[in-house]
Design an enzyme around this catalytic site. Structure first.
Site, PDB file in Angstrom:
ATOM      1  N   LYS A  42       0.769  -1.309  -0.076  1.00  0.00           N
ATOM      2  CA  LYS A  42      -0.072   0.129   0.031  1.00  0.00           C
ATOM      3  C   LYS A  42       0.748   1.278   0.065  1.00  0.00           C
ATOM      4  CE  LYS A  42      -0.448  -0.517   4.947  1.00  0.00           C
ATOM      5  NZ  LYS A  42      -1.336  -0.964   6.190  1.00  0.00           N
ATOM      6  N   ARG A 141     -11.124  -0.384  14.097  1.00  0.00           N
ATOM      7  CA  ARG A 141     -10.732   0.101  12.919  1.00  0.00           C
ATOM      8  C   ARG A 141     -11.676  -0.473  12.006  1.00  0.00           C
ATOM      9  NH1 ARG A 141      -4.640   1.025  10.931  1.00  0.00           N
ATOM     10  NH2 ARG A 141      -5.198  -0.953   9.803  1.00  0.00           N
ATOM     11  N   TYR A 262      14.231  30.977   8.453  1.00  0.00           N
ATOM     12  CA  TYR A 262      13.052  31.510   9.039  1.00  0.00           C
ATOM     13  C   TYR A 262      12.966  31.376  10.433  1.00  0.00           C
ATOM     14  CZ  TYR A 262      10.707  31.388   4.287  1.00  0.00           C
ATOM     15  OH  TYR A 262      10.788  31.336   2.932  1.00  0.00           O
TER      16      TYR A 262
HETATM   17  C1  LIG Z   1      -0.468  -2.058   6.880  1.00  0.00           C
HETATM   18  C2  LIG Z   1      -0.991  -3.128   7.142  1.00  0.00           C
HETATM   19  C3  LIG Z   1      -0.149  -4.189   7.493  1.00  0.00           C
HETATM   20  C4  LIG Z   1       1.162  -4.109   7.534  1.00  0.00           C
HETATM   21  O1  LIG Z   1       1.677  -3.557   8.587  1.00  0.00           O
HETATM   22  P1  LIG Z   1       3.250  -3.437   8.870  1.00  0.00           P
HETATM   23  O2  LIG Z   1       3.166  -2.846  10.205  1.00  0.00           O
HETATM   24  O3  LIG Z   1       3.842  -2.388   7.849  1.00  0.00           O
HETATM   25  O4  LIG Z   1       4.197  -4.645   8.658  1.00  0.00           O
HETATM   26  C5  LIG Z   1      -0.666  -5.714   7.745  1.00  0.00           C
HETATM   27  N1  LIG Z   1      -2.070  -5.764   7.839  1.00  0.00           N
HETATM   28  C6  LIG Z   1      -2.932  -4.761   7.677  1.00  0.00           C
HETATM   29  C7  LIG Z   1      -4.323  -4.799   8.132  1.00  0.00           C
HETATM   30  C8  LIG Z   1      -2.400  -3.190   7.354  1.00  0.00           C
HETATM   31  O5  LIG Z   1      -3.312  -2.461   7.317  1.00  0.00           O
END
Ligand SMILES: *Cc1c(COP(=O)(O)O)cnc(C)c1O
Length: 379
Positions: A42, A141, A262
């Protein structure tokens, strides 16, 4: 003026080591022997390029890919051979079932409306379209609530649907001793018992690196594949993947008592030489990496030596104190922003964030280049 359509190479340079990506995947695959090892790609594969990185994982042996959105899934589908399987972690977006079917994407169904829509699509096509069922075991979530499990079971049995996988996600896997890990594992086991013979998946990087009991039939590492630190309390065993460099634009003499940047937040206490480096917060070099008189910021590496950032990070540039370097750097020379000396996680620590955010912010004006190192497996 608009940004040039093609980067000319005068901006930053982001180098992604596909060899390190492959070795990291293989190392985690070894750790989770017995389970299939997916690859979470992702957010443009954590900033490394979704097409190139997905291909690297495929070449290393990965066949299961996890994207967040259908758009990402389509990019993976286009990059990979037909025998790759692509899950969409965000689930099913309303009205998008035909797109998923056309691109052979598998939603991680996370709510009753998502499941209803998917089963409708299955019935319309008289086909058991593969999908995962995502249960929420405590992160609150995405995912079905546990008390919906019976409803989910009834709904799929009514139409004779068999899911590809059941899954859940750990809230505190990066803190191995956290009580919640055990609670979630137990709750996930209770879900599994309601869906016997369906492959199960629970672990992100930290979950798979810290407890074998979390592995089940599929693991879903992300950050560790990209060299990031999944478990802050432990040594990071993964090979670094990303190197970020930015050019020195000029070197400025700054006299004692003068301030840099700045807000005039940092005053020089000696006659200094400040390299002005062409990278800023517009490039993902966070403003929270700034230095001030009362606050030490991050360092970048010039001529092999870590040199402190001076004053505030601007949109397009930073000041770096190179007074102590034996040799003044020449304009055009590259400063290493992220690499083996100052890692993704070093930056994250100074910025008060996590390596995930550093990596996924590395977009914008870089030229991205891919190399393939050879080296020993780590982990
Ligand atoms: C992003 C994600 C992962 C991978 O998590 P990492 O901590 O980057 O290894 C795995 N499962 C879900 C549902 C995620 O959203």
């Amino acid at each position: 003026m608009s940004a040039p359509a093609v980067a000319t190479g005068y901006g930053g340079r982001l180098t992604v080591d596909l060899g390190a990506l492959k070795r990291n995947w293989q190392a985690l695959d070894k750790v989770s022997r017995g389970a299939l090892t997916g690859a979470v790609v992702k957010a443009d594969a954590y900033g490394t390029g979704i097409a190139q990185s997905s291909k690297a994982f495929y070449e290393a042996g990965a066949r299961f890919f996890f994207a967040a959105t259908p758009d990402e899934g389509i990019a993976v589908r286009a990059a990979l051979p037909d025998d790759s399987h692509i899950f969409i972690l965000n689930g099913l977006y309303p009205g998008s079932a035909p797109l998923y079917v056309g691109e052979r994407l598998m939603p991680c169904l996370a709510s009753i409306p998502m499941l209803e829509e998917w089963l409708k699509a299955c019935l319309a096509r008289s086909q058991a379209l593969p999908a995962a069922l995502h249960f929420d075991t405590g992160i609150n979530r995405l995912g079905f609530r546990l008390n919906e499990a019976a409803t989910v079971k009834r709904m799929i049995e009514q139409v004779g649907y068999a899911p590809q996988m059941i899954m859940s996600h750990l809230a505190c896997a990066d803190v191995p001793q956290h009580e919640k890990n055990r609670t979630q594992l137990a709750l996930f086991a209770s879900v599994m018992s309601q869906f016997p013979n369906v492959p199960a998946s629970l672990s992100n990087s930290a979950g798979l690196m810290t407890n074998r009991d979390n592995h089940f039939q599929m693991v879903r590492p992300g950050i560790a594949l990209y060299g990031g630190r999944a478990v802050p309390s432990r040594r990071n065993p993964m090979a670094p993947v990303v190197t970020l460099e930015a050019p020195i634009l000029m070197v400025k003499e700054v006299k004692t008592g003068e301030a840099v940047g700045y807000g005039a937040l940092q005053t020089m206490h000696r006659d200094s030489r400040i390299a002005i480096v062409g990278i800023g917060y517009a490039d993902g070099f966070f403003r929270s990496l700034s230095s001030a008189d009362n606050h030490r910021g991050t360092s970048v590496v010039i001529g092999g030596v870590p040199c402190p950032v001076v004053g505030r990070v601007s949109m397009d540039m930073i000041g770096v104190d190179v007074t102590d370097l034996p040799q003044l750097p020449a304009p055009g020379a590259m400063a290493e922003i992220i690499g083996r000396t100052v890692t993704v996680d070093d930056h994250a620590d100074v910025a008060g964030t996590i390596g995930y955010e550093v990596l996924t912010s590395l977009k914008g004006r870089y030229v991205r280049q891919y190399v393939e190192s050879v080296g020993p497996a780590t982990a």
